[in-house]
Design a protein around this motif. Structure first.
Motif, PDB file in Angstrom:
ATOM      1  N   GLU A  45       0.942  -0.997   0.156  1.00 32.57           N
ATOM      2  CA  GLU A  45      -0.243   0.045  -0.322  1.00 32.57           C
ATOM      3  C   GLU A  45       1.243   1.012   0.007  1.00 32.57           C
ATOM      4  N   THR A  46       1.939   0.981   0.477  1.00 26.93           N
ATOM      5  CA  THR A  46       2.210   2.211   0.219  1.00 26.93           C
ATOM      6  C   THR A  46       3.527   2.990  -0.835  1.00 26.93           C
ATOM      7  N   LEU A  47       3.353   0.903  -1.262  1.00 30.60           N
ATOM      8  CA  LEU A  47       4.317   1.289  -2.837  1.00 30.60           C
ATOM      9  C   LEU A  47       3.633   1.877  -3.695  1.00 30.60           C
ATOM     10  N   PHE A  48       1.998   1.752  -4.024  1.00 32.57           N
ATOM     11  CA  PHE A  48       1.005   1.587  -4.823  1.00 32.57           C
ATOM     12  C   PHE A  48      -0.120   2.136  -4.121  1.00 32.57           C
ATOM     13  N   GLY A  49      -0.592   2.647  -2.929  1.00 35.32           N
ATOM     14  CA  GLY A  49      -1.296   3.400  -2.964  1.00 35.32           C
ATOM     15  C   GLY A  49      -2.248   2.926  -2.090  1.00 35.32           C
ATOM     16  N   LYS A  50      -3.718   3.266  -0.745  1.00 37.68           N
ATOM     17  CA  LYS A  50      -3.630   2.588  -0.440  1.00 37.68           C
ATOM     18  C   LYS A  50      -4.900   1.385  -1.099  1.00 37.68           C
ATOM     19  N   GLY A  51      -4.745   0.567  -0.317  1.00 39.11           N
ATOM     20  CA  GLY A  51      -5.835  -0.296  -0.739  1.00 39.11           C
ATOM     21  C   GLY A  51      -5.918  -1.213  -1.933  1.00 39.11           C
ATOM     22  N   TYR A  52      -3.813  -1.377  -2.224  1.00 36.93           N
ATOM     23  CA  TYR A  52      -4.177  -2.053  -3.526  1.00 36.93           C
ATOM     24  C   TYR A  52      -3.671  -3.005  -3.632  1.00 36.93           C
ATOM     25  N   GLU A  53      -4.085  -3.978  -4.164  1.00 36.54           N
ATOM     26  CA  GLU A  53      -3.513  -5.125  -4.640  1.00 36.54           C
ATOM     27  C   GLU A  53      -3.362  -5.741  -5.565  1.00 36.54           C
ATOM     28  N   LEU A  54      -2.041  -7.167  -5.370  1.00 36.10           N
ATOM     29  CA  LEU A  54      -1.390  -7.452  -6.382  1.00 36.10           C
ATOM     30  C   LEU A  54      -2.371  -8.035  -7.229  1.00 36.10           C
ATOM     31  N   THR A  55      -1.450  -7.680  -8.464  1.00 38.55           N
ATOM     32  CA  THR A  55      -1.951  -8.241  -9.560  1.00 38.55           C
ATOM     33  C   THR A  55      -1.336  -9.447 -10.292  1.00 38.55           C
ATOM     34  N   LYS A  56      -2.260 -10.984 -10.528  1.00 36.52           N
ATOM     35  CA  LYS A  56      -1.615 -12.128 -10.823  1.00 36.52           C
ATOM     36  C   LYS A  56      -0.997 -12.221 -12.414  1.00 36.52           C
ATOM     37  N   LYS A  57       0.456 -12.684 -12.750  1.00 42.75           N
ATOM     38  CA  LYS A  57       0.514 -12.410 -14.007  1.00 42.75           C
ATOM     39  C   LYS A  57       1.007 -14.173 -14.398  1.00 42.75           C
ATOM     40  N   LYS A  58       1.236 -14.647 -13.487  1.00 43.14           N
ATOM     41  CA  LYS A  58       2.072 -16.438 -13.618  1.00 43.14           C
ATOM     42  C   LYS A  58       2.009 -16.773 -12.581  1.00 43.14           C
ATOM     43  N   GLU A  59       1.076 -17.821 -11.978  1.00 51.24           N
ATOM     44  CA  GLU A  59       1.356 -19.611 -11.478  1.00 51.24           C
ATOM     45  C   GLU A  59       3.016 -19.898 -11.181  1.00 51.24           C
ATOM     46  N   LEU A  60       3.393 -19.908  -9.292  1.00 50.39           N
ATOM     47  CA  LEU A  60       4.170 -20.464  -9.161  1.00 50.39           C
ATOM     48  C   LEU A  60       3.700 -21.897  -8.628  1.00 50.39           C
ATOM     49  N   MET A  61       4.491 -22.344  -8.293  1.00 48.82           N
ATOM     50  CA  MET A  61       4.344 -23.447  -6.922  1.00 48.82           C
ATOM     51  C   MET A  61       4.467 -22.670  -4.973  1.00 48.82           C
ATOM     52  N   GLY A  62       3.989 -24.160  -4.988  1.00 47.22           N
ATOM     53  CA  GLY A  62       3.036 -23.491  -3.363  1.00 47.22           C
ATOM     54  C   GLY A  62       2.628 -22.507  -2.952  1.00 47.22           C
ATOM     55  N   GLY A  63       1.641 -22.015  -3.835  1.00 45.40           N
ATOM     56  CA  GLY A  63       0.470 -21.328  -4.331  1.00 45.40           C
ATOM     57  C   GLY A  63       1.507 -19.818  -3.845  1.00 45.40           C
ATOM     58  N   GLN A  64       2.238 -19.564  -4.580  1.00 41.64           N
ATOM     59  CA  GLN A  64       3.101 -18.528  -4.837  1.00 41.64           C
ATOM     60  C   GLN A  64       2.742 -17.967  -6.606  1.00 41.64           C
ATOM     61  N   TYR A  65       2.827 -16.111  -6.672  1.00 43.50           N
ATOM     62  CA  TYR A  65       2.648 -15.920  -8.505  1.00 43.50           C
ATOM     63  C   TYR A  65       3.193 -15.075  -8.736  1.00 43.50           C
ATOM     64  N   ALA A  66       4.169 -14.759  -9.537  1.00 42.93           N
ATOM     65  CA  ALA A  66       4.560 -14.078  -9.773  1.00 42.93           C
ATOM     66  C   ALA A  66       3.920 -12.876 -10.258  1.00 42.93           C
ATOM     67  N   ALA A  67       3.987 -11.445  -9.720  1.00 37.97           N
ATOM     68  CA  ALA A  67       3.302 -10.385  -9.927  1.00 37.97           C
ATOM     69  C   ALA A  67       2.994  -9.341 -11.367  1.00 37.97           C
ATOM     70  N   ASN A  68       2.222  -8.981 -11.837  1.00 39.75           N
ATOM     71  CA  ASN A  68       2.364  -7.681 -13.011  1.00 39.75           C
ATOM     72  C   ASN A  68       3.279  -6.617 -12.297  1.00 39.75           C
ATOM     73  N   GLU A  69       3.075  -6.534 -10.987  1.00 36.67           N
ATOM     74  CA  GLU A  69       3.532  -4.781 -10.608  1.00 36.67           C
ATOM     75  C   GLU A  69       5.269  -5.133 -10.284  1.00 36.67           C
ATOM     76  N   LEU A  70       6.008  -4.137 -10.923  1.00 40.91           N
ATOM     77  CA  LEU A  70       7.567  -4.682 -10.756  1.00 40.91           C
ATOM     78  C   LEU A  70       8.154  -2.768  -9.837  1.00 40.91           C
ATOM     79  N   VAL A  71       9.060  -2.864  -9.304  1.00 37.66           N
ATOM     80  CA  VAL A  71       9.234  -1.538  -9.457  1.00 37.66           C
ATOM     81  C   VAL A  71      11.283  -1.621  -8.373  1.00 37.66           C
ATOM     82  N   THR A  72      11.914  -0.469  -7.883  1.00 36.40           N
ATOM     83  CA  THR A  72      12.746   0.045  -8.143  1.00 36.40           C
ATOM     84  C   THR A  72      13.384   0.019  -7.175  1.00 36.40           C
ATOM     85  N   ILE A  73      14.661  -1.161  -7.010  1.00 37.48           N
ATOM     86  CA  ILE A  73      15.224  -1.376  -5.225  1.00 37.48           C
ATOM     87  C   ILE A  73      16.960  -0.297  -5.566  1.00 37.48           C
ATOM     88  N   VAL A  74      16.856   0.523  -4.494  1.00 37.87           N
ATOM     89  CA  VAL A  74      18.249   0.541  -4.490  1.00 37.87           C
ATOM     90  C   VAL A  74      18.650   1.129  -3.219  1.00 37.87           C
TER      91      VAL A  74
END
Length: 213
Positions: A45-74
């Motif tokens: 929510e800090t990075l994308f806004g209040k109430g924001y939820e990640l959107t699914k791009k691809k299913e991964l194992m163990g109930g995980q998924y790759a999200a559409n969202e990207l960030v920058t690390i510094v």
């Protein structure tokens, strides 16, 4: 040919075949893991806004998924890497997983750790479209590991938490030591290594490696 002679030859052939299978070791497909980040709900929510939820791009194992969202690390001295993918769902603690090369580029000293073991790990900043999160700790280089189902573990003769060595059979002839075994019903058989390790051993996702006996 006498019956006893035939039986003896058959026995010797079977023993040789069994020995060959044992020497080859248990086969495991490789999955090369690029840099990525896990986030808490609050940090999303800090990075994308209040109430924001990640959107699914691809299913991964163990109930995980790759999200559409990207960030920058510094890292320190404002050295940055853009387009770092988020993996969902949200977690209890945010964690950034990078390679040793990334660590040098960012100017930080990320330790090699099991996923989730972030106490005392490297600090890092995460920048999204709506805000910035500064993690006092949480940036690691993921320790190489193999995901397995209980059935795979039984066949391989290993248990959750074991450490094994793995052989790469190509022109580089690399052996990976200190490979952790992770066992769970939700896991698909796969060895996870980072991009540095894959490039050094000249292997890619889908290649086969073998657990040494």
């Amino acid at each position: 040919m006498e019956e006893k002679t035939v039986e003896m030859i058959t026995k010797l052939v079977m023993e040789a075949m069994n020995q060959k299978s044992t020497n080859e070791g248990f086969a495991v497909p490789v999955g090369v893991s690029a840099r990525h980040i896990h986030l808490t709900k609050e940090d999303v929510e800090t990075l994308f806004g209040k109430g924001y939820e990640l959107t699914k791009k691809k299913e991964l194992m163990g109930g995980q998924y790759a999200a559409n969202e990207l960030v920058t690390i510094v890292g320190i001295k404002l050295r940055a890497i853009e387009n770092v993918r988020i993996l969902g769902p949200v977690r209890k603690a945010s964690q950034v997983e990078i390679s040793a090369t990334d660590s040098i580029k960012l100017g930080i000293k990320a330790p090699i750790r099991e996923s989730g073991d972030i106490k005392g790990s490297a600090p890092i900043a995460v920048v999204g479209p709506k805000g910035v999160v500064y993690l006092q700790e949480g940036c690691i280089i993921a320790k190489r590991h193999i995901h397995m189902s209980p059935a795979d573990a039984k066949e391989a003769g290993v248990n959750n938490g074991d450490t094994v060595s793995v052989q790469v059979e190509n022109e580089r002839g690399t052996t990976f030591n200190h490979v952790s075994i992770r066992v769970d019903e939700s896991f698909t058989l796969e060895m996870h290594i980072d991009t540095d390790e894959a490039n050094a051993a000249k292997i890619a996702t889908g290649n086969i490696v073998r657990i040494l006996k």
